[in-house]
Design a protein around this motif. Structure first.
Motif, mmCIF file in Angstrom:
data_model
loop_
_atom_site.group_PDB
_atom_site.id
_atom_site.type_symbol
_atom_site.label_atom_id
_atom_site.label_comp_id
_atom_site.label_asym_id
_atom_site.label_seq_id
_atom_site.Cartn_x
_atom_site.Cartn_y
_atom_site.Cartn_z
ATOM 1 N N LEU A 148 -49.389 -26.168 -51.784
ATOM 2 C CA LEU A 148 -48.208 -25.317 -51.669
ATOM 3 C C LEU A 148 -46.959 -26.030 -52.172
ATOM 4 N N VAL A 149 -46.853 -27.337 -51.916
ATOM 5 C CA VAL A 149 -45.647 -28.050 -52.337
ATOM 6 C C VAL A 149 -45.577 -28.213 -53.854
ATOM 7 N N GLU A 150 -46.690 -27.962 -54.532
ATOM 8 C CA GLU A 150 -46.639 -28.022 -55.991
ATOM 9 C C GLU A 150 -45.892 -26.831 -56.572
ATOM 10 N N ARG A 151 -45.769 -25.767 -55.782
ATOM 11 C CA ARG A 151 -44.983 -24.614 -56.223
ATOM 12 C C ARG A 151 -43.498 -24.937 -56.216
ATOM 13 N N ARG A 152 -43.079 -25.724 -55.207
ATOM 14 C CA ARG A 152 -41.676 -26.117 -55.074
ATOM 15 C C ARG A 152 -41.661 -27.512 -54.471
ATOM 16 N N PRO A 153 -41.772 -28.537 -55.321
ATOM 17 C CA PRO A 153 -41.890 -29.918 -54.841
ATOM 18 C C PRO A 153 -40.727 -30.322 -53.925
ATOM 19 N N LEU A 154 -41.068 -31.048 -52.882
ATOM 20 C CA LEU A 154 -40.056 -31.546 -51.953
ATOM 21 C C LEU A 154 -39.360 -32.768 -52.550
ATOM 22 N N PRO A 155 -38.065 -32.927 -52.287
ATOM 23 C CA PRO A 155 -37.344 -34.090 -52.811
ATOM 24 C C PRO A 155 -37.537 -35.320 -51.924
ATOM 25 N N VAL A 156 -38.780 -35.571 -51.532
ATOM 26 C CA VAL A 156 -39.112 -36.681 -50.646
ATOM 27 C C VAL A 156 -40.362 -37.362 -51.182
ATOM 28 N N GLU A 157 -40.374 -38.677 -51.217
ATOM 29 C CA GLU A 157 -41.524 -39.412 -51.719
ATOM 30 C C GLU A 157 -42.081 -40.325 -50.642
ATOM 31 N N GLY A 158 -43.129 -41.066 -50.989
ATOM 32 C CA GLY A 158 -43.694 -42.066 -50.099
ATOM 33 C C GLY A 158 -44.425 -41.454 -48.913
ATOM 34 N N ARG A 159 -44.493 -42.228 -47.840
ATOM 35 C CA ARG A 159 -45.247 -41.825 -46.646
ATOM 36 C C ARG A 159 -44.739 -40.502 -46.078
ATOM 37 N N LEU A 160 -43.430 -40.390 -45.922
ATOM 38 C CA LEU A 160 -42.871 -39.160 -45.359
ATOM 39 C C LEU A 160 -43.152 -37.976 -46.268
ATOM 40 N N GLY A 161 -43.112 -38.191 -47.573
ATOM 41 C CA GLY A 161 -43.411 -37.106 -48.505
ATOM 42 C C GLY A 161 -44.823 -36.593 -48.332
ATOM 43 N N ARG A 162 -45.791 -37.505 -48.126
ATOM 44 C CA ARG A 162 -47.183 -37.100 -47.923
ATOM 45 C C ARG A 162 -47.339 -36.356 -46.599
ATOM 46 N N GLN A 163 -46.649 -36.819 -45.565
ATOM 47 C CA GLN A 163 -46.740 -36.162 -44.264
ATOM 48 C C GLN A 163 -46.157 -34.755 -44.324
ATOM 49 N N LEU A 164 -45.022 -34.613 -44.990
ATOM 50 C CA LEU A 164 -44.404 -33.289 -45.096
ATOM 51 C C LEU A 164 -45.250 -32.352 -45.957
ATOM 52 N N ALA A 165 -45.885 -32.891 -46.999
ATOM 53 C CA ALA A 165 -46.769 -32.060 -47.828
ATOM 54 C C ALA A 165 -47.939 -31.533 -47.008
ATOM 55 N N PHE A 166 -48.483 -32.372 -46.117
ATOM 56 C CA PHE A 166 -49.565 -31.945 -45.218
ATOM 57 C C PHE A 166 -49.062 -30.852 -44.281
ATOM 58 N N ILE A 167 -47.886 -31.059 -43.710
ATOM 59 C CA ILE A 167 -47.332 -30.081 -42.769
ATOM 60 C C ILE A 167 -47.113 -28.734 -43.451
ATOM 61 N N VAL A 168 -46.631 -28.760 -44.687
ATOM 62 C CA VAL A 168 -46.454 -27.511 -45.426
ATOM 63 C C VAL A 168 -47.812 -26.870 -45.719
ATOM 64 N N GLU A 169 -48.790 -27.676 -46.134
ATOM 65 C CA GLU A 169 -50.097 -27.135 -46.505
ATOM 66 C C GLU A 169 -50.789 -26.450 -45.332
ATOM 67 N N VAL A 170 -50.652 -27.007 -44.119
ATOM 68 C CA VAL A 170 -51.348 -26.404 -42.978
ATOM 69 C C VAL A 170 -50.690 -25.105 -42.528
ATOM 70 N N ASP A 171 -49.563 -24.739 -43.148
ATOM 71 C CA ASP A 171 -49.005 -23.407 -42.897
ATOM 72 C C ASP A 171 -50.002 -22.323 -43.296
ATOM 73 N N ARG A 172 -50.924 -22.678 -44.194
ATOM 74 C CA ARG A 172 -51.956 -21.726 -44.611
ATOM 75 C C ARG A 172 -52.812 -21.261 -43.423
ATOM 76 N N LEU A 173 -52.868 -22.055 -42.353
ATOM 77 C CA LEU A 173 -53.706 -21.690 -41.207
ATOM 78 C C LEU A 173 -53.269 -20.357 -40.610
ATOM 79 N N LYS A 174 -51.990 -20.042 -40.769
ATOM 80 C CA LYS A 174 -51.463 -18.790 -40.230
ATOM 81 C C LYS A 174 -52.001 -17.568 -40.971
ATOM 82 N N THR A 175 -52.598 -17.770 -42.135
ATOM 83 C CA THR A 175 -53.115 -16.642 -42.918
ATOM 84 C C THR A 175 -54.615 -16.434 -42.760
ATOM 85 N N VAL A 176 -55.282 -17.355 -42.038
ATOM 86 C CA VAL A 176 -56.741 -17.272 -41.879
ATOM 87 C C VAL A 176 -57.050 -16.426 -40.642
ATOM 88 N N LEU A 177 -57.610 -15.258 -40.848
ATOM 89 C CA LEU A 177 -57.892 -14.355 -39.733
ATOM 90 C C LEU A 177 -59.264 -14.613 -39.134
#
Length: 224
Positions: free
Chosen positions: A13-42
């Motif tokens: 998801l973050v590849e659609r609109r990359p976050l202006p954060v790199e390194g460890r925190l950037g990876r953690q935030l990318a994971f947090i954004v990606e798991v937003d997909r869980l809300k769409t799994v019925l």
């Protein structure tokens, strides 16, 4: 509400609109954004409060609340905080693997393969130390070798069946399912909590009497 499962190879998801954060925190935030997909799994179960289907994020939240409320009924002492971690993490793989309904034997055939591939992709988004930690939590839940994992699995099996009761049948009406099917597929509850296991037995017995579950020994009865 969307009912869409992402593919393992699909862009993040973050590849659609990359976050202006790199390194460890950037990876953690990318994971947090990606798991937003869980809300769409019925899931197959409908809500107790509405006729719409429950999504995976709602299911995980409900389990996270059930753990501290019902922990006193665990047959073995459990670390509540650790058990909450298990139930919050356990369904994340369904972002890519999709939900596998408890009474859908056809989907269960490929479940392990789909979920292993999903775990590799999803937990691999985290920094290495957290990737190992989160994968270990998921493996622990699946293996049920600890008191916490056994209790986590128990509430995971109890929750959708409570929703079935409130729906007057719900997924108990799946073709081929009988009371014995439900007993076999919910046996993990009694393995971790005698009290909650007795509740599940009472639900099944009452549902059979109400005609919400087909009675008898015929049907799909297999390992949980």
């Amino acid at each position: 509400m969307c009912d869409r499962v992402a593919r393992v190879e699909e862009p993040l998801l973050v590849e659609r609109r990359p976050l202006p954060v790199e390194g460890r925190l950037g990876r953690q935030l990318a994971f947090i954004v990606e798991v937003d997909r869980l809300k769409t799994v019925l899931r197959a179960s409908t809500l107790a409060a509405d006729a719409r289907r429950e999504n995976d994020a709602e299911h995980s939240w409900h389990l996270a609340l059930m753990v501290p409320v019902l922990a006193e009924y665990a047959d073995e002492p459990v670390d509540v905080g650790h058990t909450i971690k298990l139930v919050v993490v356990h369904d994340l793989v369904e972002i890519y693997a999709g939900d596998t309904p408890l009474y859908d034997d056809e989907a269960r055939v490929s479940q392990e393969e789909r979920e292993l591939a999903a775990a590799e992709r999803l937990f691999g988004l985290l920094p290495d130390d957290q990737a190992v930690e989160f994968r270990a939590l998921w493996d622990e839940f699946e293996a049920r070798r600890t008191p916490e994992a056994r209790f986590a699995k128990a509430v995971d099996r109890l929750e959708p069946n409570l929703l079935n009761w409130m729906a007057g049948g719900g997924t108990w009406g799946t073709p081929g399912v009988t009371g014995d099917t439900v007993r076999a597929r919910t046996a993990h509850i009694g393995d971790a909590s005698h009290a909650l296991g007795e509740v599940m037995v009472s639900l099944i017995d009452s549902a059979e009497r109400n005609g919400w579950i087909a009675a008898g020994q015929q049907g799909v009865v297999g390992p949980a």
